[in-house]
Design a protein around this motif. Sequence first.
Motif, PDB file in Angstrom:
ATOM      1  N   ALA A 112      22.760  44.607  19.361  1.00 55.96           N
ATOM      2  CA  ALA A 112      24.114  44.216  19.763  1.00 55.96           C
ATOM      3  C   ALA A 112      25.171  45.158  19.196  1.00 55.96           C
ATOM      4  O   ALA A 112      26.301  45.205  19.705  1.00 55.96           O
ATOM      5  CB  ALA A 112      24.405  42.784  19.328  1.00 55.96           C
ATOM      6  N   SER A 113      24.820  45.940  18.154  1.00 58.96           N
ATOM      7  CA  SER A 113      25.782  46.906  17.609  1.00 58.96           C
ATOM      8  C   SER A 113      26.126  47.984  18.626  1.00 58.96           C
ATOM      9  O   SER A 113      27.125  48.698  18.461  1.00 58.96           O
ATOM     10  CB  SER A 113      25.228  47.542  16.334  1.00 58.96           C
ATOM     11  N   LEU A 114      25.339  48.118  19.694  1.00 56.18           N
ATOM     12  CA  LEU A 114      25.640  49.101  20.732  1.00 56.18           C
ATOM     13  C   LEU A 114      26.989  48.835  21.390  1.00 56.18           C
ATOM     14  O   LEU A 114      27.639  49.766  21.867  1.00 56.18           O
ATOM     15  CB  LEU A 114      24.529  49.117  21.787  1.00 56.18           C
ATOM     16  N   ALA A 115      27.430  47.572  21.430  1.00 53.97           N
ATOM     17  CA  ALA A 115      28.750  47.295  22.009  1.00 53.97           C
ATOM     18  C   ALA A 115      29.843  47.907  21.146  1.00 53.97           C
ATOM     19  O   ALA A 115      30.814  48.482  21.660  1.00 53.97           O
ATOM     20  CB  ALA A 115      28.957  45.790  22.142  1.00 53.97           C
ATOM     21  N   MET A 123      35.091  34.625  23.155  1.00 55.43           N
ATOM     22  CA  MET A 123      36.457  35.151  23.109  1.00 55.43           C
ATOM     23  C   MET A 123      36.420  36.679  23.209  1.00 55.43           C
ATOM     24  O   MET A 123      35.648  37.330  22.508  1.00 55.43           O
ATOM     25  CB  MET A 123      37.134  34.733  21.809  1.00 55.43           C
ATOM     26  N   ILE A 124      37.241  37.239  24.074  1.00 58.55           N
ATOM     27  CA  ILE A 124      37.269  38.684  24.295  1.00 58.55           C
ATOM     28  C   ILE A 124      38.057  39.354  23.176  1.00 58.55           C
ATOM     29  O   ILE A 124      39.117  38.877  22.770  1.00 58.55           O
ATOM     30  CB  ILE A 124      37.901  38.990  25.665  1.00 58.55           C
ATOM     31  N   GLY A 125      37.520  40.465  22.652  1.00 56.59           N
ATOM     32  CA  GLY A 125      38.193  41.180  21.585  1.00 56.59           C
ATOM     33  C   GLY A 125      38.673  42.546  22.039  1.00 56.59           C
ATOM     34  O   GLY A 125      38.156  43.116  23.009  1.00 56.59           O
ATOM     35  N   HIS A 126      39.676  43.081  21.363  1.00 57.48           N
ATOM     36  CA  HIS A 126      40.212  44.413  21.647  1.00 57.48           C
ATOM     37  C   HIS A 126      39.836  45.349  20.505  1.00 57.48           C
ATOM     38  O   HIS A 126      40.098  45.052  19.337  1.00 57.48           O
ATOM     39  CB  HIS A 126      41.733  44.364  21.838  1.00 57.48           C
ATOM     40  N   GLY A 159      24.896  37.923  24.233  1.00 56.91           N
ATOM     41  CA  GLY A 159      25.142  36.951  23.185  1.00 56.91           C
ATOM     42  C   GLY A 159      26.369  37.202  22.339  1.00 56.91           C
ATOM     43  O   GLY A 159      26.614  36.475  21.370  1.00 56.91           O
ATOM     44  N   GLU A 160      27.178  38.212  22.671  1.00 61.21           N
ATOM     45  CA  GLU A 160      28.371  38.518  21.893  1.00 61.21           C
ATOM     46  C   GLU A 160      29.602  38.555  22.793  1.00 61.21           C
ATOM     47  O   GLU A 160      29.497  38.777  24.001  1.00 61.21           O
ATOM     48  CB  GLU A 160      28.212  39.855  21.174  1.00 61.21           C
ATOM     49  N   ALA A 161      30.767  38.355  22.192  1.00 60.73           N
ATOM     50  CA  ALA A 161      32.023  38.434  22.944  1.00 60.73           C
ATOM     51  C   ALA A 161      32.263  39.863  23.390  1.00 60.73           C
ATOM     52  O   ALA A 161      32.079  40.799  22.602  1.00 60.73           O
ATOM     53  CB  ALA A 161      33.183  37.953  22.081  1.00 60.73           C
TER      54      ALA A 161
END
Length: 313
Positions: free
Chosen positions: A263-266, A1-4, A221-223
Amino acid sequence: MIGHWSRERAAEWLRRPSAGDDKYRRGVLGMRTGSAQYPGAALLGVSAAWRTGAGMVRYVPALDDAPSPHGLPSPAASVLAVHPETVFGEPGSRPSDAWVLGSGTDPADRSTAERSALLELLRGGAPLVIDAGALDLVAQARSGDDGPRDGAPAILTPHGGEFERLWRASGLGALPDDWDPRGGADGDAQRGRAETAARLAERLEATVLLKGSVTVCAAPGEAPLLVGPSTPWLATAGTGDVLAGILGALVAAHAAGVREDPASLARIGATAALLHDAAARIAAGDPEAAGSGRPITALDVAGAVPAAVAALA
């Protein structure tokens, strides 16, 4: 699911210094950016990094960079003239916490020695922000053609055209039919770009920050996260170099956490994109996104970063 991504979530990543901090605890950022052809890119990125709150910025010019054919000052001289607090040269006993690579460089002008130095950083341990002229090395460094697939945690910052070149170099075949390189605000276009960026992130095992009116930040692996739409006044030369500097300073401040959780780089990338837009709106006199404002330059955006940090934090 895409998040804002929101201002409230971004504020959590804007680290304020404490009484126990020193310049090293606030983050040491190495920058290998700019060239004889584009010395301004180095200055813009360094300016943005300092103004985002880096504890130290270390500037390392490209190896074997030829003198400017137009008589321009070198990137290092440009940086020194405006930011004498900058440290110059390769790291000594204390390495950089993170690096920004590639802004304002052209792979066609890169020497063999410089290529080797960049690949060594790509295979090292310090988190990387990889922009512009260094993006071509990512697929090579992580495909097995030039060495092991593992390497430093990295966030890539392509615009639409650079993304397409990365996609082809990564062997993913034709781009999806719904691919939109411009990144408009249309919902279907946003979803298509987010899904495409997520596929490239998985392929390269790196976070992808796909620039556009709506910026996409996708980690493997993350939205994906969306930021924007940003002010149209940002569509001007050099603002990408400012974004790279902002992002580098934030990554350096959170380097230990990034090494534990790449993944925290996103989330850091989304924070940088939101801060970049906030600075542009302040510089343009349109902080409330009312649609008015005035023309700005990239240096105006860099100059407004401290006010944007204060407003968000």
